[in-house]
Scaffold this motif. Sequence first.
Motif, PDB file in Angstrom:
ATOM      1  N   ARG A  33       0.710  -1.264  -0.106  1.00 53.22           N
ATOM      2  CA  ARG A  33       0.146   0.125   0.055  1.00 53.22           C
ATOM      3  C   ARG A  33       0.833   1.251  -0.026  1.00 53.22           C
ATOM      4  O   ARG A  33       0.443   2.294  -0.263  1.00 53.22           O
ATOM      5  N   LEU A  34       2.157   1.080   0.463  1.00 57.05           N
ATOM      6  CA  LEU A  34       3.162   2.430   0.440  1.00 57.05           C
ATOM      7  C   LEU A  34       3.122   2.702  -1.022  1.00 57.05           C
ATOM      8  O   LEU A  34       3.686   4.066  -1.161  1.00 57.05           O
ATOM      9  N   ARG A  35       2.876   2.127  -2.011  1.00 52.96           N
ATOM     10  CA  ARG A  35       2.994   2.610  -3.487  1.00 52.96           C
ATOM     11  C   ARG A  35       2.313   3.990  -3.577  1.00 52.96           C
ATOM     12  O   ARG A  35       2.725   4.907  -4.361  1.00 52.96           O
ATOM     13  N   HIS A  36       1.259   4.026  -2.783  1.00 50.67           N
ATOM     14  CA  HIS A  36       0.598   5.391  -3.075  1.00 50.67           C
ATOM     15  C   HIS A  36       0.986   6.664  -2.525  1.00 50.67           C
ATOM     16  O   HIS A  36       1.339   7.636  -2.934  1.00 50.67           O
ATOM     17  N   LEU A  37       1.821   6.353  -1.362  1.00 55.97           N
ATOM     18  CA  LEU A  37       2.642   7.281  -0.684  1.00 55.97           C
ATOM     19  C   LEU A  37       3.850   7.786  -1.458  1.00 55.97           C
ATOM     20  O   LEU A  37       4.218   8.688  -1.371  1.00 55.97           O
ATOM     21  N   ALA A  38       4.467   6.522  -1.985  1.00 56.43           N
ATOM     22  CA  ALA A  38       5.750   6.860  -2.586  1.00 56.43           C
ATOM     23  C   ALA A  38       5.248   7.672  -3.672  1.00 56.43           C
ATOM     24  O   ALA A  38       6.226   8.592  -4.311  1.00 56.43           O
ATOM     25  N   GLY A  39       4.329   7.227  -4.455  1.00 58.67           N
ATOM     26  CA  GLY A  39       3.844   8.225  -5.671  1.00 58.67           C
ATOM     27  C   GLY A  39       3.561   9.753  -5.084  1.00 58.67           C
ATOM     28  O   GLY A  39       3.795  10.703  -6.075  1.00 58.67           O
ATOM     29  N   PHE A  40       2.984   9.946  -4.149  1.00 57.36           N
ATOM     30  CA  PHE A  40       2.776  11.064  -3.578  1.00 57.36           C
ATOM     31  C   PHE A  40       3.840  11.850  -3.416  1.00 57.36           C
ATOM     32  O   PHE A  40       3.886  12.872  -3.507  1.00 57.36           O
ATOM     33  N   ILE A  41       5.030  11.152  -2.695  1.00 54.01           N
ATOM     34  CA  ILE A  41       6.169  11.866  -2.604  1.00 54.01           C
ATOM     35  C   ILE A  41       7.070  12.232  -3.892  1.00 54.01           C
ATOM     36  O   ILE A  41       7.656  13.229  -3.758  1.00 54.01           O
ATOM     37  N   SER A  57      17.341   6.196  -4.867  1.00 52.56           N
ATOM     38  CA  SER A  57      16.854   4.847  -5.066  1.00 52.56           C
ATOM     39  C   SER A  57      17.116   4.083  -3.632  1.00 52.56           C
ATOM     40  O   SER A  57      17.819   4.646  -2.686  1.00 52.56           O
ATOM     41  N   GLY A  58      16.451   2.879  -3.344  1.00 51.33           N
ATOM     42  CA  GLY A  58      16.449   2.177  -2.082  1.00 51.33           C
ATOM     43  C   GLY A  58      15.208   1.771  -1.751  1.00 51.33           C
ATOM     44  O   GLY A  58      14.119   1.874  -2.472  1.00 51.33           O
ATOM     45  N   PRO A  59      14.976   1.189  -0.709  1.00 45.98           N
ATOM     46  CA  PRO A  59      13.614   0.777  -0.143  1.00 45.98           C
ATOM     47  C   PRO A  59      12.554   1.550  -0.077  1.00 45.98           C
ATOM     48  O   PRO A  59      12.911   2.814   0.113  1.00 45.98           O
ATOM     49  N   ALA A  60      11.507   1.287  -0.585  1.00 49.99           N
ATOM     50  CA  ALA A  60      10.103   2.384  -0.512  1.00 49.99           C
ATOM     51  C   ALA A  60       9.786   2.559   0.762  1.00 49.99           C
ATOM     52  O   ALA A  60       9.692   4.034   1.086  1.00 49.99           O
ATOM     53  N   LEU A  61      10.042   1.964   1.830  1.00 51.30           N
ATOM     54  CA  LEU A  61       9.486   2.385   3.357  1.00 51.30           C
ATOM     55  C   LEU A  61      10.721   3.345   3.678  1.00 51.30           C
ATOM     56  O   LEU A  61      10.201   4.105   4.252  1.00 51.30           O
TER      57      LEU A  61
END
Length: 269
Positions: free
Chosen positions: A159-167, A211-215
């Motif tokens: 679910r972090l994909r939504h936050l990563a895209g927002f970032i 680059s690196g972990p999405a978390l």
Amino acid sequence: MDNVQDVLKDLTAAIDDLDRLVAGLDDEKWHAQTPAPGWSVADQIAHLTFIFDAAGTAASDPEAFKAMAAGAARDFDGAVNAALQPYRAMTREQVLARWRASAEASVAALAAVPAGQVVPWLVNPLPPAVLACAGHMEVFAHGQDIADAVGVRPEPTDRLRHLAGFIALTRDFGYLSRGLTPPSEPFRFELTAPSGTRWEFGPADAAQKISGPALDLCLLATRRRHPDDLALVATGDEAARWLPIAQCYRGPSGEGRKPGQFAGTDATS
């Protein structure tokens, strides 16, 4: 940007995860201080209630939201702190009931926005999918504060994909909050999801890359971990400049977190 219904489905799941965490807390942990100075666990939930009330009103009654937002536009921090005060006189059960109701109503209101229509927000109107991604940011950031306060390590999900895209979308906020001019050149984000999937945002040929972990990116841009404690790699001078100022929310950056503050307890890579 992902489909609004997909974003809202995952937002509901994130809300449910946080609700399960706080529902099981005793009074001592409910009033425990979090890493955000001056804020208890109860305050974190009260703040989320305020934010979801605002988002739900923006989606369902734009004129009422404009009146609500007028004071916040003049003094956002003051409005946030003032919003906490009524909740401090409530019982835990009353606060939790308000939180659940506001979260549910907000998701329903955003889901009901007609296709192609934007929702008023504090600075600019936003598509409901973007505002729902901002909701992910709020739940993640304040949920992390709560988890840190009570000694729980959240299990990251895709679910972090939504936050990563927002970032990636809000890359400039860290510059703007410090009165700096954002660079014109784009950034590339190459991230590893909790599941091991690769996520990419931005042009493939961008010279500036994170680059690196999405978390770790999510912890960085919500300022819940210091960049020294994260496994993120910046390629390019501007990307390196961005790491210590990254934030995905408007307004003052806050104190952030100190290097090594969570050593031995962290979930990062």
